[in-house]
Design a protein around this motif. Sequence first.
Motif, PDB file in Angstrom:
ATOM      1  N   TRP A 462     103.415  23.403  48.117  1.00  0.00           N
ATOM      2  CA  TRP A 462     104.162  22.521  48.631  1.00  0.00           C
ATOM      3  C   TRP A 462     105.467  22.549  48.228  1.00  0.00           C
ATOM      4  O   TRP A 462     105.697  21.976  47.106  1.00  0.00           O
ATOM      5  N   GLY A 490     106.867   7.928  50.490  1.00  0.00           N
ATOM      6  CA  GLY A 490     106.152   8.994  50.973  1.00  0.00           C
ATOM      7  C   GLY A 490     106.754  10.536  51.086  1.00  0.00           C
ATOM      8  O   GLY A 490     106.181  11.234  51.693  1.00  0.00           O
ATOM      9  N   VAL A 494     103.737  12.259  48.075  1.00  0.00           N
ATOM     10  CA  VAL A 494     102.506  12.705  48.858  1.00  0.00           C
ATOM     11  C   VAL A 494     101.269  13.172  48.063  1.00  0.00           C
ATOM     12  O   VAL A 494     101.215  13.591  47.182  1.00  0.00           O
ATOM     13  N   VAL A 529     107.057  14.874  56.832  1.00  0.00           N
ATOM     14  CA  VAL A 529     105.705  15.099  56.221  1.00  0.00           C
ATOM     15  C   VAL A 529     104.566  15.460  57.130  1.00  0.00           C
ATOM     16  O   VAL A 529     103.719  16.474  57.228  1.00  0.00           O
TER      17      VAL A 529
END
Length: 748
Positions: A462, A490, A494, A529
């Motif tokens: 990621w 956020g 993550v 996200v």
Amino acid sequence: MSTFSIVSRRRFLQLTGLAASGLVLGAVVPRNGALAGILEQAEGAQLNVFVSVATDGIVEIIAHRSEMGTGIRTSLPQVVADEMQADWQRVKVIQAHGDARYGSQNTDGSRSVRDFYHIMRQMGAAARTLLEQAAAATWQVPVEECAARDHAVHHGSGKSLGFGELAARAAELPLPDLETLRLKDAADFRYIGKDVPIVDLQDMITGNAIYGIDVHVPGMLYASIERTPWLQGRIASYDSSAALAVKGVLDVVELKAADGAPGYNPVEGVAVIATNNYSALKGRAALTVRWRESEHSSHSAEAYLDELVSRVEGGAGQVRRQRGDVDAALANAASVVEATYRTPYLAHASMEPPVATARVTDDGCEIWACTQTPQATRRIVAETLDLDVAAVTVHVTLLGGGFGRKSKPDFSVEAARLASHVGKPVQVVWSREDDIRHDYFHACSAQHFKGALDEDGRVTAWLGREAAPPIGSTFDTSVRINSSGGLSQGFASVPFAVPNLRIESHEAPGHVRIGWLRSVYNVPYAFGVGSFVDELAHAAGRDPADFWLQLIGEDRLLDFSPEGFEYSNYGRSLSEYPFATARTRAVIRELVASIPWGEELPPGQGWGLSVANSFLSDVAVASKVDVTEGRLRVLELHGVIDAGRVINPDRVHAQMEGGMIFGLSLALNGEITFSGGEAQQSNFHDYPIARMDQVPGVIRSHIVASDAAPTGVGEPPTPPTAPAIANAVFAATGKRIRELPLSKHFDV
């Protein structure tokens, strides 16, 4: 019925001094705002008074937070009343002035309950203990034989004394050590965890509630201000002759801006002062003002966002968190998914624009304002007028919405400066146009993601890059990159169990006043996200809900420090408020179980979901949409929240519903554009909030039962809403939305 009342300055002094007629409790608060946990009897010293009992038995509880629709002026007092064993029908809630003795009064960040739940329990328990001790002394029996219940203290012999009868004697007793207080068992709660109607309800529905614009001070004048259209603009020249010719206009005053970063100070402007608001507005319209350009007077939102997109797509930024080898994982992946998302500037657009009234005399300054932050207002006004903070009194009215805008006291500073100039009370009323054009705008953002999938559809890497103008630029113009606190909302936080992960930031200088709006950076980051997780799920051929659960991984407590990231955890320690993935996964499961997820739908309809951890709470949101002939309709919104122990479920459901509607409104309509440095929107015709026909007919919220420490409620429902809707649009149409608002793509 519980009632709320605005208290006069004299009444406030009466409440905060020890009178023979009642019991007054207070808590000492040090300068850093943390409650010291030491109770002292009020004797005119620096005391934070929360509870008083009059001889007639009325219990008065101080509400030190600002009420803007969350119900906080009810929830915290009901905690006190519960521990005190008071009868809620005999409770009166008193609004506090701005005063550092209360600890933090900054009513934002979804922290009122989580920061004050325990201390309010202690305040109630201390009051109950003193009343029990007073009864024991009266009856000459051991205090262990006395118990408060139903607004009285009872003895096993059948004797009882009401709170009012015990108040004077209780006030003479030494206050108990907080560490020895006996707090209730949760099973014995009478009000905590129960639906209690808000104390302001009757006044609100009858029109008797006092908001900022309802304040009237004898001899008050009115001011309307023409402000610079771009950041750091300055007055080049102005002609006030036509304005002064308007009936009722008394004066035209320059309001010079402070040098440097805007901070909480007013922007530069020309104020028209009149005997009534209409004349002030009419006189302002007659002004002719020329403005000097600044480095921000050519700012274009579209060009700026294009630049941010180029940065995040163009190459590596500053590494903020890292594990494993992302580049190698991407190079060896079975497939790579890549996407860029962009979100616009946003305005707060609360239903009540900012309003402040000021009166300046030789003794000091009084402010009446719809403020979320009375102490900051007090401090900035004192600095502006060169007064001691003690010489400034801030009266807090009800707020017709705040969303973070009214945490910035610039409008109160304007009123104070003008009142000082003219020598009379002045009320500054912002028009809707003022509010939208001269806001502390929510940051726009660009986000770029790459995800590596193996042959089994599992995420092996990621990569997230972001660029967004930081709030810090409002206070220091040299700040050009988002803080760890911002990225903790956020993006860098993550909770994904992937072996290789890297988070990067690019610079994004501020060209407008950047401020916090409901849920702050969680709003754009959750969109990026949450949307990208959905893209990965579909690329892997997986159900999105199952994919989320797999991506989050096994239940564990998160600690980002080994990966080089200083996680803010909203100012609380991870030992006190752990980031537990079990709770994140649980809200997803409960959400899916509460809706017909996976049902067969007609063409043009689809379900989407997303989840976000914000303000120490976990929220999952699902949306069902219909897209027919280019028109998007949101049919249903469902949300599940884990906010720890809930004080007033009715208020939590209301905040869940309101927060999802707020997120819906931003997703469908929210966009502020700039051209030539000027905001192009001005009112609800071009910056619309969600109309009734845009709000789904089905909105459901679910609260996870929990005895964990309370966490945030007002803001967490907003972030997952936009990605849930956008993901539903993809499920319905196959069209992936990577730029907000949705009105750019559909008729909404």
